[in-house]
Motif scaffolding. Structure first.
Motif, PDB file in Angstrom:
ATOM      1  N   PRO A 114      -5.726 -27.942  -9.360  1.00 53.17           N
ATOM      2  CA  PRO A 114      -5.755 -28.662 -10.634  1.00 53.17           C
ATOM      3  C   PRO A 114      -4.674 -28.000 -11.381  1.00 53.17           C
ATOM      4  N   THR A 115      -3.745 -28.577 -12.031  1.00 55.87           N
ATOM      5  CA  THR A 115      -2.502 -28.215 -12.664  1.00 55.87           C
ATOM      6  C   THR A 115      -2.196 -28.759 -13.836  1.00 55.87           C
ATOM      7  N   VAL A 116      -1.671 -28.105 -14.831  1.00 54.14           N
ATOM      8  CA  VAL A 116      -0.969 -28.641 -16.031  1.00 54.14           C
ATOM      9  C   VAL A 116       0.500 -28.015 -16.047  1.00 54.14           C
ATOM     10  N   VAL A 117       1.261 -29.183 -16.175  1.00 55.04           N
ATOM     11  CA  VAL A 117       2.996 -28.801 -16.157  1.00 55.04           C
ATOM     12  C   VAL A 117       2.947 -29.083 -17.749  1.00 55.04           C
ATOM     13  N   LEU A 118       4.005 -27.954 -18.154  1.00 54.09           N
ATOM     14  CA  LEU A 118       4.410 -28.005 -19.395  1.00 54.09           C
ATOM     15  C   LEU A 118       5.785 -28.194 -19.332  1.00 54.09           C
ATOM     16  N   ASP A 119       6.536 -29.273 -19.931  1.00 58.85           N
ATOM     17  CA  ASP A 119       7.846 -29.702 -19.691  1.00 58.85           C
ATOM     18  C   ASP A 119       8.580 -29.506 -20.975  1.00 58.85           C
ATOM     19  N   GLY A 120       9.145 -28.391 -21.095  1.00 59.74           N
ATOM     20  CA  GLY A 120       9.916 -28.078 -22.267  1.00 59.74           C
ATOM     21  C   GLY A 120       9.270 -28.077 -23.927  1.00 59.74           C
ATOM     22  N   VAL A 142      -1.062 -23.113 -14.426  1.00 58.52           N
ATOM     23  CA  VAL A 142      -0.169 -23.791 -15.574  1.00 58.52           C
ATOM     24  C   VAL A 142       1.260 -23.459 -15.113  1.00 58.52           C
ATOM     25  N   LEU A 143       2.195 -24.305 -14.936  1.00 58.15           N
ATOM     26  CA  LEU A 143       3.143 -24.226 -14.601  1.00 58.15           C
ATOM     27  C   LEU A 143       4.360 -24.575 -15.884  1.00 58.15           C
ATOM     28  N   ALA A 144       4.956 -23.731 -16.389  1.00 60.91           N
ATOM     29  CA  ALA A 144       5.943 -23.715 -17.330  1.00 60.91           C
ATOM     30  C   ALA A 144       7.392 -24.122 -16.948  1.00 60.91           C
ATOM     31  N   MET A 145       7.697 -25.350 -17.267  1.00 55.55           N
ATOM     32  CA  MET A 145       9.162 -25.521 -16.872  1.00 55.55           C
ATOM     33  C   MET A 145      10.257 -24.872 -17.467  1.00 55.55           C
ATOM     34  N   LYS A 146      11.155 -24.399 -16.960  1.00 56.99           N
ATOM     35  CA  LYS A 146      12.432 -23.630 -17.727  1.00 56.99           C
ATOM     36  C   LYS A 146      12.883 -24.507 -18.992  1.00 56.99           C
ATOM     37  N   GLY A 147      12.882 -23.758 -19.866  1.00 59.69           N
ATOM     38  CA  GLY A 147      12.857 -24.074 -21.381  1.00 59.69           C
ATOM     39  C   GLY A 147      11.734 -24.360 -22.175  1.00 59.69           C
ATOM     40  N   THR A 148      10.617 -24.182 -21.603  1.00 58.13           N
ATOM     41  CA  THR A 148       9.150 -23.963 -22.211  1.00 58.13           C
ATOM     42  C   THR A 148       9.034 -22.807 -23.081  1.00 58.13           C
ATOM     43  N   ALA A 149       8.313 -22.730 -24.140  1.00 57.72           N
ATOM     44  CA  ALA A 149       8.111 -21.232 -25.045  1.00 57.72           C
ATOM     45  C   ALA A 149       7.537 -20.471 -24.032  1.00 57.72           C
ATOM     46  N   ALA A 150       8.034 -19.239 -24.223  1.00 60.30           N
ATOM     47  CA  ALA A 150       7.484 -18.045 -23.316  1.00 60.30           C
ATOM     48  C   ALA A 150       6.118 -17.871 -23.276  1.00 60.30           C
ATOM     49  N   LEU A 151       5.432 -18.106 -22.195  1.00 58.06           N
ATOM     50  CA  LEU A 151       4.086 -18.008 -22.209  1.00 58.06           C
ATOM     51  C   LEU A 151       3.349 -16.666 -22.677  1.00 58.06           C
ATOM     52  N   TRP A 152       3.942 -15.681 -22.677  1.00 59.75           N
ATOM     53  CA  TRP A 152       3.461 -14.054 -22.478  1.00 59.75           C
ATOM     54  C   TRP A 152       3.872 -13.673 -24.123  1.00 59.75           C
ATOM     55  N   SER A 153       4.524 -14.354 -24.811  1.00 59.56           N
ATOM     56  CA  SER A 153       5.171 -13.881 -26.163  1.00 59.56           C
ATOM     57  C   SER A 153       3.596 -13.735 -27.055  1.00 59.56           C
ATOM     58  N   PRO A 154       3.715 -13.028 -28.055  1.00 54.46           N
ATOM     59  CA  PRO A 154       2.871 -12.720 -28.876  1.00 54.46           C
ATOM     60  C   PRO A 154       1.989 -14.043 -29.371  1.00 54.46           C
ATOM     61  N   LYS A 155       3.095 -14.885 -29.900  1.00 52.88           N
ATOM     62  CA  LYS A 155       2.557 -16.087 -30.619  1.00 52.88           C
ATOM     63  C   LYS A 155       2.001 -16.873 -29.691  1.00 52.88           C
ATOM     64  N   VAL A 156       2.192 -17.123 -28.365  1.00 45.11           N
ATOM     65  CA  VAL A 156       1.446 -17.873 -27.411  1.00 45.11           C
ATOM     66  C   VAL A 156       0.002 -17.077 -27.052  1.00 45.11           C
ATOM     67  N   PHE A 165      -6.106 -14.922 -19.502  1.00 48.50           N
ATOM     68  CA  PHE A 165      -6.537 -14.198 -18.268  1.00 48.50           C
ATOM     69  C   PHE A 165      -7.559 -14.756 -17.498  1.00 48.50           C
ATOM     70  N   GLY A 166      -7.499 -15.990 -17.739  1.00 51.72           N
ATOM     71  CA  GLY A 166      -8.184 -16.644 -16.579  1.00 51.72           C
ATOM     72  C   GLY A 166      -7.322 -17.718 -15.868  1.00 51.72           C
ATOM     73  N   LEU A 167      -6.056 -17.798 -16.083  1.00 55.72           N
ATOM     74  CA  LEU A 167      -5.226 -18.747 -15.596  1.00 55.72           C
ATOM     75  C   LEU A 167      -4.127 -18.319 -14.435  1.00 55.72           C
ATOM     76  N   ARG A 168      -3.596 -19.125 -13.666  1.00 53.14           N
ATOM     77  CA  ARG A 168      -2.520 -18.827 -12.795  1.00 53.14           C
ATOM     78  C   ARG A 168      -1.328 -19.436 -13.679  1.00 53.14           C
ATOM     79  N   LEU A 169      -0.484 -18.477 -14.110  1.00 48.88           N
ATOM     80  CA  LEU A 169       0.414 -18.783 -14.867  1.00 48.88           C
ATOM     81  C   LEU A 169       1.906 -18.652 -14.313  1.00 48.88           C
ATOM     82  N   ILE A 170       2.602 -19.598 -14.241  1.00 45.68           N
ATOM     83  CA  ILE A 170       4.070 -19.357 -13.831  1.00 45.68           C
ATOM     84  C   ILE A 170       4.912 -20.050 -14.413  1.00 45.68           C
ATOM     85  N   GLU A 171       6.004 -19.189 -14.840  1.00 47.26           N
ATOM     86  CA  GLU A 171       7.169 -19.396 -15.857  1.00 47.26           C
ATOM     87  C   GLU A 171       8.620 -19.922 -15.213  1.00 47.26           C
ATOM     88  N   GLY A 172       9.315 -20.572 -15.652  1.00 45.00           N
ATOM     89  CA  GLY A 172      10.749 -20.744 -15.470  1.00 45.00           C
ATOM     90  C   GLY A 172      10.747 -21.764 -14.132  1.00 45.00           C
TER      91      GLY A 172
END
Length: 257
Positions: A114-120, A142-156, A165-172
């Motif tokens: 089960p996945t969430v895709v963040l599109d920009g 959670v899949l972050a499409m290229k152009g989405t806010a940086a997942l591991w940035s301090p604000k996020v 820490f409980g999610l499978r996170l893939i960027e770009g």
């Protein structure tokens, strides 16, 4: 913790400069290969997931009061004079302590998860909120499409409140990479598709959440097997994407139950 805490009392200290970049630059974690967690809550969330900091950084007066509570955290201990700690933080009210952790390696995409895709998506608050909803409603990838806010940035990280820490996170992620998913893609829309409360929702699935202003991109829309919209009798044109995500993911979890 390791013995021999390092005390920083100079504004020009090299480590302090690196910490400032890590805490204030959204993309510094990619260059440094490590992430900054600020505040008691985030640090405890990391420890609860079995993560160990490479470095634990404390405001001096805070360490004097509660340092004994963190004796088992592990990692190098750095104590920073109060006024200097404030120069690290990008928060209006600095968190008084923080962890530096190695940047987690990017995991392989799990085709049937089960996945969430963040599109920009651009807003860090929205992204962090959606990560929390993904964790709460059973969407571990959670899949972050290229152009989405940086997942591991301090604000996020701050907005995610430990959900990272409980999610499978893939960027770009690129659109063609979504073809590896073996679950149907459901795209949110403000003007087309079935109303959510009437729609038959498949499980598992992947919810595609579009850019705050532009919505789901054409490249992802053409891959969607179903469009879904949320009834809005109050007359507003569209919901905040963070709120919409919570509604959609909850509906999936309820349908599954």
């Amino acid at each position: 913790m390791t013995s021999g805490p390092q005390t920083i009392s100079s504004r020009d200290n090299a480590l302090l400069k690196d910490l400032r970049k890590l805490a204030q630059d959204s993309h510094a974690y990619r260059k440094q290969g490590r992430i900054w967690l600020e505040g008691d809550h985030l640090c405890r969330a990391a420890l609860q997931r079995g993560l160990q900091p490479a470095m634990a950084v404390f405001q001096m007066s805070w360490f004097d009061r509660v340092g004994h509570d963190w004796t088992d955290a592990g990692g190098k201990v750095v104590i920073v004079e109060d006024a200097l700690f404030d120069t690290i933080s990008s928060l209006e009210s600095p968190g008084r302590m923080g962890f530096v952790l190695p940047l987690p390696a990017s995991p392989a995409l799990e085709p049937q998860a089960p996945t969430v895709v963040l599109d920009g998506l651009q807003d860090a608050g929205n992204v962090g909120t959606i990560l929390r909803s993904a964790g709460a409603f059973g969407f571990p990838q959670v899949l972050a499409m290229k152009g989405t806010a940086a997942l591991w940035s301090p604000k996020v990280l701050r907005a995610g409140m430990g959900a990272h820490f409980g999610l499978r996170l893939i960027e770009g992620v690129l659109p063609e990479q979504l073809d590896a998913l073996q679950v149907p893609l459901l795209a949110t829309s403000s003007h087309q598709g079935d109303y959510l409360h009437r729609a038959k929702l498949p499980w598992p699935c992947a919810w595609v959440l579009g850019h705050e202003g532009q919505g789901v991109s054409a490249g992802l829309a053409q891959r969607a097997s179903q469009f879904v919209r949320i009834v809005q009798p109050g007359g507003e044109e569209s919901l905040n994407v963070g709120a919409a995500a919570a509604i959609c993911l909850h509906a999936s979890a309820a349908a599954r139950s």
